[in-house]
Design a protein around this motif. Structure first.
Motif, short mmCIF file in Angstrom:
data_model
loop_
_atom_site.label_atom_id
_atom_site.label_comp_id
_atom_site.label_asym_id
_atom_site.label_seq_id
_atom_site.Cartn_x
_atom_site.Cartn_y
_atom_site.Cartn_z
N THR B 21 0.83 -1.21 0.00
CA THR B 21 0.00 0.00 0.00
C THR B 21 0.86 1.25 0.00
OG1 THR B 21 -1.85 -1.08 1.13
CG2 THR B 21 -1.68 1.30 1.37
N LEU B 22 1.88 1.27 0.89
CA LEU B 22 2.75 2.45 0.97
C LEU B 22 3.52 2.67 -0.32
CD1 LEU B 22 4.07 2.16 4.64
CD2 LEU B 22 2.46 3.84 3.73
N ALA B 23 3.99 1.55 -0.93
CA ALA B 23 4.74 1.67 -2.18
C ALA B 23 3.85 2.25 -3.27
CB ALA B 23 5.29 0.31 -2.59
N ILE B 24 2.61 1.74 -3.38
CA ILE B 24 1.66 2.25 -4.38
C ILE B 24 1.39 3.73 -4.15
CG2 ILE B 24 -0.75 2.14 -5.14
CD1 ILE B 24 -0.58 -0.91 -4.44
N THR B 25 1.16 4.07 -2.86
CA THR B 25 0.86 5.46 -2.52
C THR B 25 1.99 6.38 -2.93
OG1 THR B 25 -0.37 4.67 -0.62
CG2 THR B 25 0.19 6.99 -0.64
N PHE B 29 1.77 9.19 -5.68
CA PHE B 29 1.96 10.56 -5.21
C PHE B 29 3.04 11.28 -6.01
CE2 PHE B 29 3.79 13.67 -2.22
CZ PHE B 29 2.66 14.42 -2.01
N VAL B 30 4.13 10.56 -6.32
CA VAL B 30 5.20 11.16 -7.13
C VAL B 30 4.67 11.51 -8.51
CG1 VAL B 30 7.38 10.67 -8.28
CG2 VAL B 30 7.09 10.07 -5.88
N LEU B 31 3.91 10.56 -9.10
CA LEU B 31 3.30 10.81 -10.41
C LEU B 31 2.37 12.03 -10.35
CD1 LEU B 31 2.85 9.73 -13.30
CD2 LEU B 31 0.98 8.36 -12.39
N GLY B 36 1.06 17.21 -11.68
CA GLY B 36 0.40 18.39 -11.11
C GLY B 36 1.21 19.65 -11.38
N LEU B 37 2.55 19.54 -11.27
CA LEU B 37 3.42 20.67 -11.58
C LEU B 37 3.26 21.10 -13.03
CD1 LEU B 37 6.77 19.88 -9.72
CD2 LEU B 37 5.49 22.03 -9.61
N VAL B 38 3.26 20.09 -13.93
CA VAL B 38 3.09 20.40 -15.35
C VAL B 38 1.76 21.11 -15.59
CG1 VAL B 38 2.87 19.40 -17.65
CG2 VAL B 38 4.56 18.48 -16.06
N GLY B 91 -3.75 0.64 -11.46
CA GLY B 91 -4.31 1.34 -10.31
C GLY B 91 -3.46 2.52 -9.90
N THR B 92 -2.13 2.33 -9.88
CA THR B 92 -1.23 3.42 -9.51
C THR B 92 -1.35 4.57 -10.50
OG1 THR B 92 0.27 1.75 -8.67
CG2 THR B 92 1.15 3.96 -8.87
N LEU B 93 -1.45 4.21 -11.77
CA LEU B 93 -1.61 5.22 -12.83
C LEU B 93 -2.90 6.01 -12.60
CD1 LEU B 93 0.02 5.98 -15.31
CD2 LEU B 93 -1.46 4.51 -16.67
N ALA B 94 -3.99 5.28 -12.31
CA ALA B 94 -5.28 5.94 -12.10
C ALA B 94 -5.22 6.89 -10.91
CB ALA B 94 -6.38 4.91 -11.90
#
Lengths: 84, 221
Positions: B21-25, B29-31, B36-38, B91-94
């Motif tokens: 869960t933490l790894a996915i999060t 979050f990094v993605l 979000g910056l872009v 899921g991570t992408l979504a």
């Protein structure tokens, strides 16, 4: 007290409401026959996930946008009233 | 009714699920932060198509339920782009795409919250754009964004349990498995709730401490 507090809390209440609308889709896991559950069923039955997931994403977006828009209208009316 | 030994037996599985869960999060979050910056940069662009595109994406991403997005990416990306993706990747992408909508708003608001005088002073000194952003705008904006960013992180963390829906062996999935082995869902699911509380409560305390409104309140006490 309450009318003033309500006016201040209103935007937060509104975004909680929109969040709640989105969260209803999670009930599909408990097989509640709402929009998401129905989407999964139809998409499995017809084997056309692209169409049905996209359509229901659009439906959810429109619902949320309509809700958010009406909330911000009500909010603006509150502001006008408090200024008057 | 309540059997603590069942929860203790489920705990190792839950703990390894929590790591997933933490790894996915973290990945989502990094993605979300990068994208979000872009998006935030696009929303400040002079090209109106970029501005509208960023605003449209942000509204869309924030109003689609996370579960729909996860299922959509998982089932539709293979059809659209002719590639096989696993539940974790989809899921991570979504979650990352949805998070990007929220992060772009947070970043936009943080930049907008930097007082006008700061911009005017920088312009009066004829500071180069890079210096203006690195030394004046971004440090102040980041401080204002931090509480909201932490809240966003906890949101992603909580929403990552939805990946159980596409068969990712994260913490909620581990709880279902433990429950279906013993036909008792009470203890493993309560264990998940406790683990989430242990992780998220300190985060929300930090967010509260960082939020400027609250510091005024504590000063006045």
């Amino acid at each position: 007290m309450l009318p003033q507090a309500f006016r201040i809390a209103f935007p937060a209440i509104g975004s909680t409401l929109v969040g709640m609308l989105k969260a209803t889709s999670i009930l599909s896991i408990l097989t509640v026959p709402e929009l998401m559950r129905t989407t999964v069923r139809i998409s499995d039955y017809t084997a056309k996930p692209l169409v049905f997931y996209s359509v229901s994403a659009v439906i959810y977006t429109m619902l949320c946008a309509a809700l958010a828009l009406s909330l911000s209208r009500i909010e603006r009316r509150f502001l006008e009233k408090s200024r008057a | 009714m309540w059997d603590t030994s069942l929860m203790l037996r489920a705990l190792p599985d839950l703990a390894s699920g929590l790591l997933t869960t933490l790894a996915i999060t973290l990945a989502a979050f990094v993605l979300a932060t990068g994208l979000g910056l872009v998006l935030a940069a696009c929303s400040r662009s002079t090209v109106s198509a970029l501005r509208r595109g960023a605003a449209g994406f942000s509204i869309f991403a924030r109003s689609v339920p996370e579960l729909i997005a996860i299922f959509w990416v998982y089932y539709c990306f293979p059809v659209l782009f002719d590639l096989r993706i696993s539940g974790v990747v989809g899921g991570t992408l979504a979650l990352g795409l949805i998070g990007a909508g929220y992060m772009s708003e947070i970043i936009r608001a943080g930049i907008a919250a930097v007082p006008d005088g700061q911009w005017q002073a920088a312009r009066a000194l004829a500071l180069p754009r890079f210096i203006l952003w690195r030394d004046i705008v971004l440090p102040q904006a980041t401080r204002k964004m931090l509480p909201a960013i932490l809240n966003q992180f906890t949101d992603v963390l909580k929403n990552s349990t939805l990946l159980a829906g596409v068969g990712v062996a994260e913490i909620a999935y581990a709880a279902y498995l433990a429950g279906s082995e013993s036909y008792r869902y009470l203890e493993p699911l309560t264990g998940v709730a406790l683990l989430f509380f242990i992780v998220i409560f300190p985060l929300s305390m930090i967010a509260r401490r960082l939020s400027p409104r609250d510091s005024i309140v504590t000063n006045s006490l």
